[in-house]
Design an enzyme around this catalytic site. Structure first.
Site, short mmCIF file in Angstrom:
data_model
loop_
_atom_site.label_atom_id
_atom_site.label_comp_id
_atom_site.label_asym_id
_atom_site.label_seq_id
_atom_site.Cartn_x
_atom_site.Cartn_y
_atom_site.Cartn_z
N GLU A 60 1.22 -0.85 0.01
CA GLU A 60 0.11 0.72 0.09
C GLU A 60 1.21 1.50 -0.07
O GLU A 60 0.88 1.53 0.74
CB GLU A 60 -0.89 0.35 0.83
CG GLU A 60 -1.82 -1.36 0.99
CD GLU A 60 -2.83 -1.73 1.91
OE1 GLU A 60 -3.30 -0.43 2.86
OE2 GLU A 60 -3.27 -2.62 2.48
N ASN A 98 1.95 -3.95 -3.57
CA ASN A 98 0.60 -4.70 -3.29
C ASN A 98 0.16 -3.27 -3.02
O ASN A 98 -0.17 -2.87 -2.31
CB ASN A 98 0.76 -5.68 -2.42
CG ASN A 98 -0.68 -6.11 -2.42
OD1 ASN A 98 -1.23 -6.87 -3.01
ND2 ASN A 98 -1.19 -6.70 -1.14
N HIS A 126 -10.18 -6.39 -2.57
CA HIS A 126 -11.35 -6.40 -1.50
C HIS A 126 -12.52 -5.50 -1.67
O HIS A 126 -12.42 -4.16 -2.23
CB HIS A 126 -11.09 -5.44 -0.11
CG HIS A 126 -10.02 -6.00 0.79
ND1 HIS A 126 -9.40 -7.52 0.88
CD2 HIS A 126 -8.31 -5.73 0.48
CE1 HIS A 126 -8.78 -7.96 1.53
NE2 HIS A 126 -7.89 -6.34 1.51
N GLU A 165 -5.67 -10.03 -2.88
CA GLU A 165 -6.82 -10.09 -1.41
C GLU A 165 -7.97 -10.30 -1.63
O GLU A 165 -9.07 -9.42 -0.81
CB GLU A 165 -6.04 -9.04 0.07
CG GLU A 165 -4.81 -8.60 -0.38
CD GLU A 165 -4.18 -7.80 1.05
OE1 GLU A 165 -5.14 -7.21 1.33
OE2 GLU A 165 -3.45 -7.50 0.89
N ASP A 192 -12.23 -10.79 -1.42
CA ASP A 192 -12.96 -10.99 -0.52
C ASP A 192 -14.15 -9.95 -1.30
O ASP A 192 -13.90 -9.43 -2.22
CB ASP A 192 -13.07 -10.73 0.65
CG ASP A 192 -12.18 -9.50 1.61
OD1 ASP A 192 -12.22 -8.33 0.33
OD2 ASP A 192 -11.96 -9.76 2.25
#
Ligand code: 9MR
Length: 339
Positions: free
Chosen positions: A141, A183, A219, A248, A250
């Site tokens: 990040e 990332n 996300h 990641e 979801d």
């Protein structure tokens, strides 16, 4: 390994991922290694794990002379025993809202001292898992969480924008064979941030920094993703000649909407289809069972973002993932015709 051209009808999701020649990963914490229901489902479904928290600086290196390798050692041993790859997450991550960098590091204001601490941290961790962790989030990040500027992290404040290239360089020196990634979160939700991520990666590549991969966290808080957004972002990053992965994934459900589990399955389907069609080699989910998800703490309970329910029963989202991987395995010649 060359992907096989046909997968048996009764193939597990893991076998389908292997047959398709892609990585299907999940995040996990070492404490869940003691739960056989968790590990059995994981082993049957995934080909890679990412330590969810245990490798973060705050956990593995909480004081200058204190190292807490036990949990990651256990995860890496487990992975080796079950022939799973391991992604290292994350060597550097500073964000004021999240305590992933310990206070002793945030107290270092002298550039040379901070470089020394970074180099020692990166080198010690990477050398310990040399040959066993094959790809790393060197910086997690680097951009503002909600915004399109480079985040003014402690590392940037002390070292300037060059801290990213410096960290990547230190990682390359520590392990010449590992794939080195940045990332980023919410780039798939905020168009200006997608542009900023592409610019950042482009700049690093142009400057000759050893950047091998870019992770799109995904996300998908809104429960859906607009068609074409993931494909577009993956294509723009892949054009820089770096590997691109969803890292990641979801998909929290919108509980009051009709057919929430079907909408969720469609969203997983879109993410898988677009990412792989645009050239991804990996999709990693941020956990796999609704029993253990960070979303419960972040958005409140009941948002059930993962493809297995709280009792480890497969949800429609798992079927969508299976179908996408089966299609990809059948299309292992990559001509887009499914055969
Ligand atoms: O899922 C992780 C949660 O358990 C931790 O409390 C949190 C802070 O360390 O980090 C979560 O994982 C984050 C990941 O490391 C980076 N991208 C965003 C993830 C969700 O916050």
């Amino acid at each position: 390994v060359a992907p096989s051209t046909t997968a048996p009808k009764s193939a597990s999701v893991r076998e389908l991922a292997d047959a398709a020649g892609v990585i299907l990963g999940t995040a996990m914490s070492a404490e869940l290694l003691d739960d056989p229901q968790h590990t059995d489902t994981l082993i049957e479904t995934f080909t890679s794990i990412t330590p969810e928290n245990d490798l973060k600086w705050e956990f593995i290196h909480p004081e200058p002379d204190a190292w807490n390798f036990g949990p990651v050692d256990r995860l890496v041993d487990f992975a080796e025993e079950h022939d799973l790859a391991v992604k290292g997450h994350a060597l550097l991550w500073h964000q004021t809202a999240v305590h992933a960098t310990p206070d002793w590091v945030l107290a270092i204001d002298d550039p040379d001292e901070l470089r020394t601490a970074m180099r020692e941290h990166i080198t010690t961790v990477m050398e310990r898992y040399d040959g066993r962790i094959d790809r790393w989030d060197v910086v997690n990040e680097p951009l503002q969480t909600v915004g399109a500027e480079v985040e003014d992290t402690h590392f940037r404040k002390v070292l300037g924008d060059g801290y990213l290239a410096e960290a990547l360089g230190m990682a390359r020196q520590a392990d010449v064979d590992a794939e080195l990634c940045i990332n980023e979160t919410t780039a798939e939700l905020i168009p200006a941030k997608a542009d900023a991520l592409v610019r950042l990666a482009e700049g690093l590549v142009a400057d000759g920094a050893p950047l091998d991969c870019v992770g799109i966290q995904a996300h998908l808080f809104g429960g859906t993703v607009e068609e074409g957004v993931i494909a577009g972002l993956v294509e723009r990053l892949a054009a820089l000649d770096v590997d691109v992965a969803i890292t990641e994934l979801d998909v929290p459900v919108l509980p009051d909407a009709p057919d929430p589990l079907e909408v969720q399955a469609d969203t997983y389907r879109t993410a898988f289809a677009e990412c792989f069609a645009a050239g991804c080699r990996e999709i990693t989910l941020w956990g796999f069972t609704d029993r253990h998800t960070w979303i419960d703490g972040y958005l409140g309970p009941g948002r059930a973002p993962l493809p297995f329910d709280e009792d480890y029963r497969p949800k429609p989202a798992l079927e969508a993932i299976r179908e996408e991987l089966a299609w990809l395995a059948d299309d292992a010649d990559g001509d887009g015709t499914g055969g």
